[in-house]
Write a protein that holds these residues in place. Structure first.
Motif, short mmCIF file in Angstrom:
data_model
loop_
_atom_site.label_atom_id
_atom_site.label_comp_id
_atom_site.label_asym_id
_atom_site.label_seq_id
_atom_site.Cartn_x
_atom_site.Cartn_y
_atom_site.Cartn_z
N SER A 212 0.85 -1.19 0.00
CA SER A 212 0.00 0.00 0.00
C SER A 212 0.89 1.24 0.00
O SER A 212 2.04 1.18 0.45
CB SER A 212 -0.93 0.02 1.22
N THR B 271 -2.47 5.43 4.04
CA THR B 271 -1.72 4.24 3.63
C THR B 271 -2.30 2.97 4.22
O THR B 271 -2.38 1.93 3.54
CB THR B 271 -0.25 4.38 4.04
N PRO C 295 -6.36 0.84 3.07
CA PRO C 295 -6.60 -0.33 2.23
C PRO C 295 -5.82 -1.57 2.69
O PRO C 295 -5.20 -2.27 1.90
CB PRO C 295 -6.14 0.14 0.84
N THR C 296 -5.84 -1.83 4.00
CA THR C 296 -5.21 -3.01 4.59
C THR C 296 -6.19 -3.60 5.59
O THR C 296 -7.28 -3.08 5.79
CB THR C 296 -3.88 -2.66 5.29
N LYS D 267 -8.01 -8.30 -1.20
CA LYS D 267 -7.77 -6.98 -1.77
C LYS D 267 -8.73 -6.00 -1.10
O LYS D 267 -9.94 -6.23 -1.08
CB LYS D 267 -8.01 -6.99 -3.28
N TYR D 268 -8.19 -4.91 -0.55
CA TYR D 268 -9.00 -3.95 0.19
C TYR D 268 -9.17 -2.68 -0.64
O TYR D 268 -8.20 -2.12 -1.14
CB TYR D 268 -8.35 -3.63 1.53
N ARG E 30 -14.70 0.48 3.79
CA ARG E 30 -13.64 -0.39 3.27
C ARG E 30 -14.26 -1.72 2.84
O ARG E 30 -14.97 -2.37 3.61
CB ARG E 30 -12.56 -0.63 4.32
#
Length: 451
Positions: A177, A236, A239-240, A305-306, A349
């Motif tokens: 990311s 950052t 998306p995790t 995948k986020y 998300r």
């Protein structure tokens, strides 16, 4: 005489010999007759975890088969990679019961022989791993460990972590990311801190606090500088699969930060905290280039995948505050301060496995209240100068004021229950469905001074 004596001596010796031999044979026969069979296994005889002491070979064979069947009826070996969980079924194991029984060593432990269906096992493991890791996992070591679990007839209480069998290399540890934040200026303390701390490790199963880390590294950073770093980090990690535990916003959206991605930090009571739920560590790397702050996260690929989605923005019109001035002519009006619209946005998300949507979660609802227009007006003839400013809200403004008062009372009740500070929110704002009661802080952190 001598011959007679020799004959007598020979006779006595022969009788004694026959007696001793007969006694030993008759004693064994008597023991077998009255005390049992002779093929009973002595104490300490084991086959894997199964004790076969004081059993015949046939009884030992039956005992081994019984214990193996009991294990296969109920056992599965759980395995996990991050959020994906799977099971290795007992049907993949073939127990060589008869061969194990033939290799029994009296009074000592011996192995319970097991074979694993390697092809089906490999398929099961690869369904849990991201494609880049399928060829990087130490499958042979994993097979041996799993086979040993079956040979011990164990039922693990904790899943086997597949990440522990992945080798760390440039192929597996990669950028997962990244985010970029435009800097309005290049403050020297910020550049010095990044130069001294180009990388920050986020350990597995641990909580990271930016304010605490800056304090530990003796970073002389202002609130604005820490907030720049925090906003870039926040964007950052969104998306995790990291969990945001604490995050704050300002009263107004700062320049250069996209709505939905702000994180305010200071040296008092505002912090950015998040939790790494993975067993492996990840590393944040910082660099400043072309007046932009770049932050990248490195580690093992995520199983899903986020995708972060910032919803449609709701706007709130500002009220107009009227101030009367004797310096203006009657009926004359002058705009002293131009207001700004209020903003409400929801951040979500989504997690995907391939093209399949696994889940959607609300991360935050950010609210920035409107700032008022201030209008100067001249005194009408016959009027006297008021002691204070007045406002002329529209019907919608009056409703918004009532809503703010109602929401203020609601937030006071929440603060009593959760120990958080008083905040004001608009009527349309909903509490995000997260597991932590920190999202009230995410909406209106600095709205204590409003009203």
């Amino acid at each position: 005489m001598r011959q007679i004596a020799a004959v007598k001596l020979f006779f006595v010796i022969a009788v004694c010999t026959i007696y001793l031999i007969s006694f030993s044979q008759i004693g064994v026969l008597a023991y077998e007759t009255f005390l049992g069979e002779t093929d009973r296994l002595p104490a300490g005889t084991m086959v894997g975890p199964i004790s076969v002491a004081n059993k015949s070979k046939q009884e030992a064979l039956a005992e081994i088969a019984k214990k193996v069947n009991e294990w296969k009826a109920d056992a599965t070996i759980p395995v996990v990679y991050q959020e994906k969980k799977g099971e290795i079924p007992a049907s993949l194991f073939t127990f060589q019961i008869e061969q194990s029984a033939r290799q029994i060593v009296s009074g000592r432990p011996s192995q319970l022989l097991v074979q694993l269906d390697v092809q089906e096992f490999s398929k099961t493991i690869k369904t849990l791993l991201p494609p880049p890791l399928a060829s990087s996992i130490n499958l042979e070591k994993l097979q041996n460990d799993v086979t040993n679990i079956a040979a011990g007839l164990q039922m693990p209480s904790e899943p086997i972590d597949l990440a522990a069998y992945v080798s760390r290399s440039d192929e597996t540890v990669q950028q997962v990311s990244a985010a970029t934040l435009k800097l309005a200026k290049r403050p020297a303390p910020l550049l010095e801190w990044i130069s001294s701390n180009p990388a920050v490790e986020i350990k597995g199963k641990s909580i990271f606090s930016l304010a605490a880390y800056v304090k530990e590294t003796n970073g002389p950073l202002s609130s604005e500088e820490m907030s720049m770093i925090a906003s870039a980090i926040y964007q950052t990690i969104l998306p995790t699969n990291f969990t945001v535990l604490e995050r704050h916003t300002s009263r107004e959206l700062p320049d250069g930060i996209t709505v939905g991605y702000e994180a305010k930090v200071d040296d008092r009571n505002r912090d950015l905290q998040f939790y790494n739920p993975n067993t492996t560590a990840y590393t944040l790397k910082f660099r400043v280039e072309n007046n932009r702050l770049h932050v990248a996260l490195f580690g093992l690929p995520f199983t899903y995948k986020y995708v972060v989605k910032v919803g449609d923005i709701e706007y709130f019109k500002p009220k107009t505050v009227v101030q009367y001035s004797p310096l203006l002519r009657p009926g004359e009006r002058q705009l002293k301060q131009s207001g700004k619209r209020g903003i409400l946005v929801k951040v979500k998300r989504e997690a995907y496995s391939g093209n399949h949507l696994v889940r959607t979660e609300t991360i935050a609802e950010d609210f920035y209240p409107p700032s008022h227009n201030i209008e100067l007006r001249g005194l009408e003839l016959g009027d006297t100068q008021p002691d204070a400013s007045t406002s002329e809200p529209s019907a919608a403004d009056e409703n918004q004021t009532d809503n703010n008062q109602n929401d203020e009372q609601t937030n006071e009740n929440k603060a009593e229950n959760s120990g958080q500070s008083e905040e004001k929110q608009p009527e349309k704002e909903q509490t995000p469905s997260t597991t932590n009661d920190v999202n009230n802080k995410q909406k209106n952190d600095d709205n204590e001074k409003q009203g």
